[in-house]
Motif scaffolding. Sequence first.
Motif, PDB file in Angstrom:
ATOM      1  N   ASP A  78       0.785  -1.235   0.000  1.00  0.00           N
ATOM      2  CA  ASP A  78       0.000   0.000   0.000  1.00  0.00           C
ATOM      3  C   ASP A  78       0.820   1.289   0.000  1.00  0.00           C
ATOM      4  OD1 ASP A  78       0.952  -0.266   2.621  1.00  0.00           O
ATOM      5  OD2 ASP A  78      -0.975  -0.984   3.368  1.00  0.00           O
ATOM      6  N   VAL A  79       1.781   1.415   0.898  1.00  0.00           N
ATOM      7  CA  VAL A  79       2.517   2.673   1.044  1.00  0.00           C
ATOM      8  C   VAL A  79       3.231   3.079  -0.245  1.00  0.00           C
ATOM      9  CG1 VAL A  79       4.410   3.828   2.252  1.00  0.00           C
ATOM     10  CG2 VAL A  79       2.812   2.391   3.528  1.00  0.00           C
ATOM     11  N   CYS A  80       3.958   2.148  -0.838  1.00  0.00           N
ATOM     12  CA  CYS A  80       4.729   2.467  -2.051  1.00  0.00           C
ATOM     13  C   CYS A  80       3.849   2.824  -3.247  1.00  0.00           C
ATOM     14  CB  CYS A  80       5.669   1.320  -2.407  1.00  0.00           C
ATOM     15  SG  CYS A  80       6.851   0.929  -1.101  1.00  0.00           S
ATOM     16  N   PRO A  81       2.863   1.985  -3.577  1.00  0.00           N
ATOM     17  CA  PRO A  81       2.022   2.363  -4.721  1.00  0.00           C
ATOM     18  C   PRO A  81       1.279   3.677  -4.504  1.00  0.00           C
ATOM     19  CG  PRO A  81       1.157   0.408  -3.599  1.00  0.00           C
ATOM     20  CD  PRO A  81       2.524   0.644  -3.068  1.00  0.00           C
ATOM     21  N   THR A  82       0.892   3.940  -3.257  1.00  0.00           N
ATOM     22  CA  THR A  82       0.220   5.211  -2.964  1.00  0.00           C
ATOM     23  C   THR A  82       1.169   6.379  -3.192  1.00  0.00           C
ATOM     24  OG1 THR A  82      -1.253   4.202  -1.323  1.00  0.00           O
ATOM     25  CG2 THR A  82      -0.904   6.585  -1.175  1.00  0.00           C
ATOM     26  N   SER A  83       2.385   6.263  -2.665  1.00  0.00           N
ATOM     27  CA  SER A  83       3.370   7.342  -2.798  1.00  0.00           C
ATOM     28  C   SER A  83       3.762   7.567  -4.252  1.00  0.00           C
ATOM     29  CB  SER A  83       4.612   7.021  -1.964  1.00  0.00           C
ATOM     30  OG  SER A  83       4.296   6.963  -0.591  1.00  0.00           O
ATOM     31  N   LEU A  84       3.956   6.488  -4.991  1.00  0.00           N
ATOM     32  CA  LEU A  84       4.349   6.619  -6.393  1.00  0.00           C
ATOM     33  C   LEU A  84       3.203   7.142  -7.254  1.00  0.00           C
ATOM     34  CD1 LEU A  84       6.525   3.400  -6.839  1.00  0.00           C
ATOM     35  CD2 LEU A  84       7.301   5.771  -6.645  1.00  0.00           C
ATOM     36  N   THR A  85       1.977   6.843  -6.856  1.00  0.00           N
ATOM     37  CA  THR A  85       0.817   7.386  -7.566  1.00  0.00           C
ATOM     38  C   THR A  85       0.722   8.895  -7.347  1.00  0.00           C
ATOM     39  OG1 THR A  85      -0.426   5.307  -7.401  1.00  0.00           O
ATOM     40  CG2 THR A  85      -1.698   7.319  -7.763  1.00  0.00           C
ATOM     41  N   LEU A  86       0.970   9.330  -6.109  1.00  0.00           N
ATOM     42  CA  LEU A  86       0.967  10.767  -5.811  1.00  0.00           C
ATOM     43  C   LEU A  86       2.106  11.468  -6.548  1.00  0.00           C
ATOM     44  CD1 LEU A  86       0.227  10.658  -1.966  1.00  0.00           C
ATOM     45  CD2 LEU A  86      -1.309  11.465  -3.771  1.00  0.00           C
ATOM     46  N   LEU A  87       3.276  10.837  -6.569  1.00  0.00           N
ATOM     47  CA  LEU A  87       4.423  11.397  -7.292  1.00  0.00           C
ATOM     48  C   LEU A  87       4.100  11.522  -8.781  1.00  0.00           C
ATOM     49  CD1 LEU A  87       8.129  10.211  -6.906  1.00  0.00           C
ATOM     50  CD2 LEU A  87       7.112  10.612  -9.136  1.00  0.00           C
ATOM     51  N   SER A  88       3.530  10.462  -9.343  1.00  0.00           N
ATOM     52  CA  SER A  88       3.178  10.479 -10.766  1.00  0.00           C
ATOM     53  C   SER A  88       2.112  11.530 -11.053  1.00  0.00           C
ATOM     54  CB  SER A  88       2.680   9.093 -11.196  1.00  0.00           C
ATOM     55  OG  SER A  88       3.698   8.119 -11.054  1.00  0.00           O
ATOM     56  N   GLY A  89       1.175  11.680 -10.115  1.00  0.00           N
ATOM     57  CA  GLY A  89       0.141  12.698 -10.271  1.00  0.00           C
ATOM     58  C   GLY A  89       0.737  14.093 -10.287  1.00  0.00           C
ATOM     59  N   ALA A  90       1.742  14.311  -9.440  1.00  0.00           N
ATOM     60  CA  ALA A  90       2.421  15.609  -9.414  1.00  0.00           C
ATOM     61  C   ALA A  90       3.119  15.869 -10.745  1.00  0.00           C
ATOM     62  CB  ALA A  90       3.436  15.641  -8.269  1.00  0.00           C
ATOM     63  N   MET A  91       3.752  14.841 -11.279  1.00  0.00           N
ATOM     64  CA  MET A  91       4.424  14.987 -12.571  1.00  0.00           C
ATOM     65  C   MET A  91       3.419  15.275 -13.684  1.00  0.00           C
ATOM     66  SD  MET A  91       7.686  14.861 -12.260  1.00  0.00           S
ATOM     67  CE  MET A  91       7.971  14.808 -14.030  1.00  0.00           C
ATOM     68  N   ASP A  92       2.255  14.653 -13.618  1.00  0.00           N
ATOM     69  CA  ASP A  92       1.211  14.909 -14.619  1.00  0.00           C
ATOM     70  C   ASP A  92       0.781  16.377 -14.586  1.00  0.00           C
ATOM     71  OD1 ASP A  92       1.087  12.323 -15.628  1.00  0.00           O
ATOM     72  OD2 ASP A  92      -0.433  11.679 -14.177  1.00  0.00           O
ATOM     73  N   ILE A  93       0.644  16.914 -13.375  1.00  0.00           N
ATOM     74  CA  ILE A  93       0.224  18.313 -13.228  1.00  0.00           C
ATOM     75  C   ILE A  93       1.295  19.251 -13.774  1.00  0.00           C
ATOM     76  CG2 ILE A  93      -0.316  20.130 -11.557  1.00  0.00           C
ATOM     77  CD1 ILE A  93      -1.521  17.927  -9.755  1.00  0.00           C
ATOM     78  N   VAL A  94       2.555  18.966 -13.427  1.00  0.00           N
ATOM     79  CA  VAL A  94       3.656  19.798 -13.924  1.00  0.00           C
ATOM     80  C   VAL A  94       3.697  19.751 -15.450  1.00  0.00           C
ATOM     81  CG1 VAL A  94       6.160  20.099 -13.997  1.00  0.00           C
ATOM     82  CG2 VAL A  94       5.049  19.505 -11.842  1.00  0.00           C
ATOM     83  N   GLU A  95       3.548  18.555 -16.010  1.00  0.00           N
ATOM     84  CA  GLU A  95       3.589  18.398 -17.465  1.00  0.00           C
ATOM     85  C   GLU A  95       2.444  19.147 -18.142  1.00  0.00           C
ATOM     86  OE1 GLU A  95       3.685  14.871 -20.881  1.00  0.00           O
ATOM     87  OE2 GLU A  95       3.413  14.362 -18.766  1.00  0.00           O
ATOM     88  N   GLU A  96       1.269  19.105 -17.521  1.00  0.00           N
ATOM     89  CA  GLU A  96       0.110  19.790 -18.093  1.00  0.00           C
ATOM     90  C   GLU A  96       0.309  21.304 -18.106  1.00  0.00           C
ATOM     91  OE1 GLU A  96      -4.706  20.292 -17.238  1.00  0.00           O
ATOM     92  OE2 GLU A  96      -3.527  18.810 -16.128  1.00  0.00           O
TER      93      GLU A  96
END
Length: 205
Positions: A78-96
């Motif tokens: 749980d902890v890792c996939p949650t953290s990496l999903t949040l990290l990826s979400g941040a990257m998506d926002i920056v890219e947008e």
Amino acid sequence: MPKSFIARSIFILCIALIVAAAAFIGMKVFDQKPTSNQSGALIGGPFNLVDHTGKAVTEKDFLGKYMLIYYGYTYCPDVCPTSLTLLSGAMDIVEEKDPELAKQITPVFITVDPERDTVSAMNDYVENFYPTMVGLTGTTEQVSAAAKAYRVFYQKAESEESNEYLMDHSSITYLIGPDGLYAKHYGHGTESDKMAASLIEILSN
């Protein structure tokens, strides 16, 4: 002129010279630039690992870009996939908001479970997250050295009821600058929008 006066004068002069020399040396020492970064944080350093394509890499391969690093393992429930999903979400926002800015950041996932996280396992795992994410693994010694450089805690939590095991580990995302020095870190659960706003602010300055 009394000899005692001359001796006392010489003594005072010597003391004055010693004090002046000490002050000069002190000014030179405190005038030196920090060897790590302005925050003085001793986080980060050299590592020798293998990426998810099987290529041997060091920290020097990432110089010139920011690294957004998270330590975890592919069997993490749980902890890792949650953290990496949040990290990826941040990257998506920056890219947008700014595609060119996003290209300056390399998301990196480093395992703390090299026994199970082979190159193949890391390759399959990072495909679930941000497209440019790099997965890094290595020998037990290599992973241990990399974790120590980033002050990452981890240990095996074996279960008496099963041959499977979990890994206890700290959950922090590190931002490393293009010069290889620590820039900032984000605690567990930092929301994607907050992380993205921070990244945009740092990279825009």
